[in-house]
Design a protein around this motif. Structure first.
Motif, PDB file in Angstrom:
ATOM      1  N   ASP A 268       1.010  -1.278  -0.026  1.00  0.00           N
ATOM      2  CA  ASP A 268      -0.018   0.032   0.056  1.00  0.00           C
ATOM      3  C   ASP A 268       0.855   1.179  -0.056  1.00  0.00           C
TER       4      ASP A 268
ATOM      5  N   SER B 236     -11.651   3.487   2.530  1.00  0.00           N
ATOM      6  CA  SER B 236     -11.667   2.906   3.778  1.00  0.00           C
ATOM      7  C   SER B 236     -11.388   3.614   4.960  1.00  0.00           C
TER       8      SER B 236
ATOM      9  N   CYS C 232     -14.390  12.408   1.957  1.00  0.00           N
ATOM     10  CA  CYS C 232     -13.737  11.050   1.585  1.00  0.00           C
ATOM     11  C   CYS C 232     -14.252  10.792  -0.014  1.00  0.00           C
TER      12      CYS C 232
HETATM   13  C1  LIG Z   1     -18.169   8.834   2.985  1.00  0.00           C
HETATM   14  C2  LIG Z   1     -18.205   7.478   2.621  1.00  0.00           C
HETATM   15  C3  LIG Z   1     -19.216   6.597   3.366  1.00  0.00           C
HETATM   16  C4  LIG Z   1     -19.301   5.421   3.098  1.00  0.00           C
HETATM   17  N1  LIG Z   1     -20.357   4.644   3.802  1.00  0.00           N
HETATM   18  C5  LIG Z   1     -20.352   3.248   3.813  1.00  0.00           C
HETATM   19  C6  LIG Z   1     -21.326   2.659   4.601  1.00  0.00           C
HETATM   20  O1  LIG Z   1     -21.758   3.056   5.455  1.00  0.00           O
HETATM   21  N2  LIG Z   1     -21.204   1.266   4.587  1.00  0.00           N
HETATM   22  C7  LIG Z   1     -20.488   0.591   3.477  1.00  0.00           C
HETATM   23  O2  LIG Z   1     -20.504  -0.743   3.398  1.00  0.00           O
HETATM   24  N3  LIG Z   1     -19.467   1.158   2.807  1.00  0.00           N
HETATM   25  C8  LIG Z   1     -19.695   2.640   2.792  1.00  0.00           C
HETATM   26  N4  LIG Z   1     -18.695   3.387   2.086  1.00  0.00           N
HETATM   27  C9  LIG Z   1     -17.856   2.553   0.925  1.00  0.00           C
HETATM   28  C10 LIG Z   1     -16.623   1.883   1.362  1.00  0.00           C
HETATM   29  O3  LIG Z   1     -15.868   2.666   2.341  1.00  0.00           O
HETATM   30  C11 LIG Z   1     -15.727   1.678   0.268  1.00  0.00           C
HETATM   31  O4  LIG Z   1     -16.586   1.073  -1.123  1.00  0.00           O
HETATM   32  C12 LIG Z   1     -14.794   1.033   0.444  1.00  0.00           C
HETATM   33  O5  LIG Z   1     -13.812   1.307   1.726  1.00  0.00           O
HETATM   34  C13 LIG Z   1     -13.829   0.699  -0.807  1.00  0.00           C
HETATM   35  O6  LIG Z   1     -12.482  -0.189  -0.452  1.00  0.00           O
HETATM   36  P1  LIG Z   1     -11.338  -0.353  -1.344  1.00  0.00           P
HETATM   37  O7  LIG Z   1     -10.407  -1.405  -0.534  1.00  0.00           O
HETATM   38  O8  LIG Z   1     -11.924  -0.791  -2.673  1.00  0.00           O
HETATM   39  O9  LIG Z   1     -10.347   1.056  -1.617  1.00  0.00           O
HETATM   40  P2  LIG Z   1      -9.473   1.741  -0.748  1.00  0.00           P
HETATM   41  O10 LIG Z   1     -10.012   1.789   0.761  1.00  0.00           O
HETATM   42  O11 LIG Z   1      -9.515   3.261  -1.158  1.00  0.00           O
HETATM   43  O12 LIG Z   1      -8.212   1.317  -0.526  1.00  0.00           O
HETATM   44  C14 LIG Z   1      -7.340   1.365  -1.731  1.00  0.00           C
HETATM   45  C15 LIG Z   1      -5.898   1.174  -1.504  1.00  0.00           C
HETATM   46  O13 LIG Z   1      -5.236   1.312  -2.277  1.00  0.00           O
HETATM   47  C16 LIG Z   1      -3.863   1.908  -2.057  1.00  0.00           C
HETATM   48  N5  LIG Z   1      -3.207   2.167  -3.328  1.00  0.00           N
HETATM   49  C17 LIG Z   1      -3.554   3.175  -4.540  1.00  0.00           C
HETATM   50  N6  LIG Z   1      -2.840   3.171  -5.468  1.00  0.00           N
HETATM   51  C18 LIG Z   1      -1.746   2.405  -5.103  1.00  0.00           C
HETATM   52  C19 LIG Z   1      -0.507   1.853  -5.628  1.00  0.00           C
HETATM   53  N7  LIG Z   1      -0.354   2.571  -6.911  1.00  0.00           N
HETATM   54  N8  LIG Z   1       0.498   1.160  -5.082  1.00  0.00           N
HETATM   55  C20 LIG Z   1       0.119   0.733  -3.890  1.00  0.00           C
HETATM   56  N9  LIG Z   1      -1.051   1.024  -3.111  1.00  0.00           N
HETATM   57  C21 LIG Z   1      -1.968   1.872  -3.706  1.00  0.00           C
HETATM   58  C22 LIG Z   1      -4.402   2.977  -1.381  1.00  0.00           C
HETATM   59  O14 LIG Z   1      -3.292   3.893  -0.567  1.00  0.00           O
HETATM   60  C23 LIG Z   1      -5.504   2.628  -0.734  1.00  0.00           C
HETATM   61  O15 LIG Z   1      -5.286   2.203   0.629  1.00  0.00           O
HETATM   62  C24 LIG Z   1     -18.530   4.973   2.226  1.00  0.00           C
HETATM   63  C25 LIG Z   1     -17.550   5.426   1.520  1.00  0.00           C
HETATM   64  C26 LIG Z   1     -17.348   6.875   2.031  1.00  0.00           C
HETATM   65  C27 LIG Z   1     -16.302   7.757   1.020  1.00  0.00           C
END
Ligand SMILES: Cc1cc2nc3c(=O)[nH]c(=O)nc-3n(C[C@H](O)[C@H](O)[C@H](O)COP(=O)(O)OP(=O)(O)OC[C@H]3O[C@@H](n4cnc5c(N)ncnc54)[C@H](O)[C@@H]3O)c2cc1C
Length: 379
Positions: free
Chosen positions: A34, A45, A309
């Motif tokens: 990450d 997240s 976010c």
């Molecule tokens: C305001 C808000 C409220 C929400 N409410 C809810 C809710 O109530 N219930 C629910 O279920 N969901 C909710 N969600 C949705 C949920 O939070 C997201 O769908 C989920 O967290 C997405 O996770 P992810 O792992 O796909 O992405 P992310 O958490 O963004 O993780 C991606 C990771 O990739 C890393 N990364 C990116 N590019 C690179 C690279 N080139 N090299 C290495 N690392 C890299 C980043 O640093 C990051 O840590 C909400 C979202 C928001 C913004």
């Protein structure tokens, strides 16, 4: 000297963390990388809390996945002695009578064995005198729903994965070339499969394939100060509350750890860059007006904290989990679309099984389905 693994997972948000967990459990050697850290403040997240609810209208697959994920989250938290990371508050869904989504949700709950209560107008007002209901006349209550303490939950998954042998690297990865990826610090990582679970960064990393299919939008949340000694806005008197019948699509989370009563609107904000976008909230006036309208005891309450976010929206709101159309061994897992957090455990389980070839891909998660998708339908 290149490091070699069975699978390299890029991104330690909720999707990547759980994917690494499941792959390791299946006996694979796994690196989890990450750029900014697990649950960092730029990631989708990050932040304090996320709702875990099972209600998804007619989209039964998400009801099943949310129920399965609830089991897996609580299993993990019990095992690592962190039960406080899931708070079972219940969720109250209010709607106008004869609301289609409520009827569909109830049908899905009956089929999937999810517990719920149907509340009529008089019960609603008796139980929740501190909420000013407007057009709603009925409600559905999910007693098993609750709140995940988001950032800390992701970090707990990653810590557990590391204890179980996942190699965690704090580094940024460039898009892959010829079966290997390079990190910013100059390391080469080799693997049979690379899973890019980079949330809102996916279209930046793979613009030719994902530009337009995943669109990050700016989303604001507000925490309001509750009057001294008032326990109406904390569990058990205040569950999660969602009113998707209101076109502003408001939802609130109860006051935990005296941090404040949380409000957000589940409608898409403007486009947003997860690396460079500033994170000062602008919508406090609208949030304050909404709070005064629906929670009279909080009229004039101060905003204690706000956060910006980003959602990483697919066109339909479905997850996008598929292989790269040109390069073998490259996979995407993203498109959480504002509702993905709760599903992290089920996404990880699914991705691990797809990589092992033990299940068929779910058609609605494929690139093909996303290329053909119309408007948002999953909430
Ligand atoms: C305001 C808000 C409220 C929400 N409410 C809810 C809710 O109530 N219930 C629910 O279920 N969901 C909710 N969600 C949705 C949920 O939070 C997201 O769908 C989920 O967290 C997405 O996770 P992810 O792992 O796909 O992405 P992310 O958490 O963004 O993780 C991606 C990771 O990739 C890393 N990364 C990116 N590019 C690179 C690279 N080139 N090299 C290495 N690392 C890299 C980043 O640093 C990051 O840590 C909400 C979202 C928001 C913004």
């Amino acid at each position: 000297m290149a490091k070699s693994y069975d699978v390299v997972v890029v991104g330690a948000g909720v999707f990547g963390a759980w994917i690494a967990h499941w792959l390791r459990r299946a006996g694979r050697s796994v690196a989890l990388v990450d750029a900014y850290g697990a649950g960092n403040s730029r990631s989708s997240s990050g932040g304090e809390s996320r709702v875990l609810r099972m209600g998804y209208g007619a989209d039964e697959i998400y009801t099943r996945w949310a129920a399965r994920s609830r089991e897996l989250w609580t299993e993990l938290f019990d095992r690592v002695n962190r039960p406080e990371l899931f708070r079972e508050t219940g969720a109250l869904w209010t709607s106008a009578p004869r609301d289609r989504r409520t009827a569909d949700t109830i049908a899905a709950f009956d089929k999937c064995g999810v517990r719920f209560e149907f509340l009529i107008d008089s019960e609603l007002r008796l139980r929740y005198p501190h909420i000013q209901f407007s057009s709603e006349r009925t409600a559905m209550y999910e007693p098993d729903a609750g709140v995940l303490l988001a950032r800390r939950s992701v970090q707990a998954v990653v810590e557990d994965a590391i204890r179980n042998g996942v190699d965690y690297l704090a580094d940024a990865v460039s898009p892959p070339e010829a079966g290997a990826v390079k990190t910013q610090s100059g390391e080469t990582l080799q693997a049979a499969d690379f899973v890019f679970a980079c949330g809102p960064w996916l279209p930046k990393l793979f613009p030719a394939v994902l530009q337009g299919l995943i669109r990050p939008t700016r989303q604001e949340v507000f925490f309001f100060g509750v009057p001294a000694g008032n326990r109406c806005f904390a569990p058990p008197r205040m569950p999660v509350w969602l009113d998707f019948g209101d076109e502003r699509r408001p939802y609130t989370l109860p006051d935990f750890e005296s941090r404040g009563f949380k409000l957000a609107f589940d409608r898409y904000g403007p486009e947003f860059d997860p690396d460079t976008g500033d994170r000062l909230a602008r919508g406090a006036d609208e949030a304050k007006a909404f709070i005064a309208e629906r929670f009279p005891a909080l009229a004039g309450a101060p905003v204690l904290e706000s956060r910006v976010c980003q959602y990483e929206n697919s066109i339909s709101g479905d997850f996008l989990i598929d292989r790269h159309p040109q390069f073998g061994g490259i996979w995407f897992a993203g498109g959480g679309s504002g509702h993905g957090f709760k599903h992290g455990p089920a996404v990880g389980e699914y991705m691990a099984r797809v990589l092992q070839g033990s299940i068929q891909a779910e058609p609605r998660f494929t690139l093909e389905a996303h290329l053909a998708a119309g408007a948002r339908r999953v909430h």
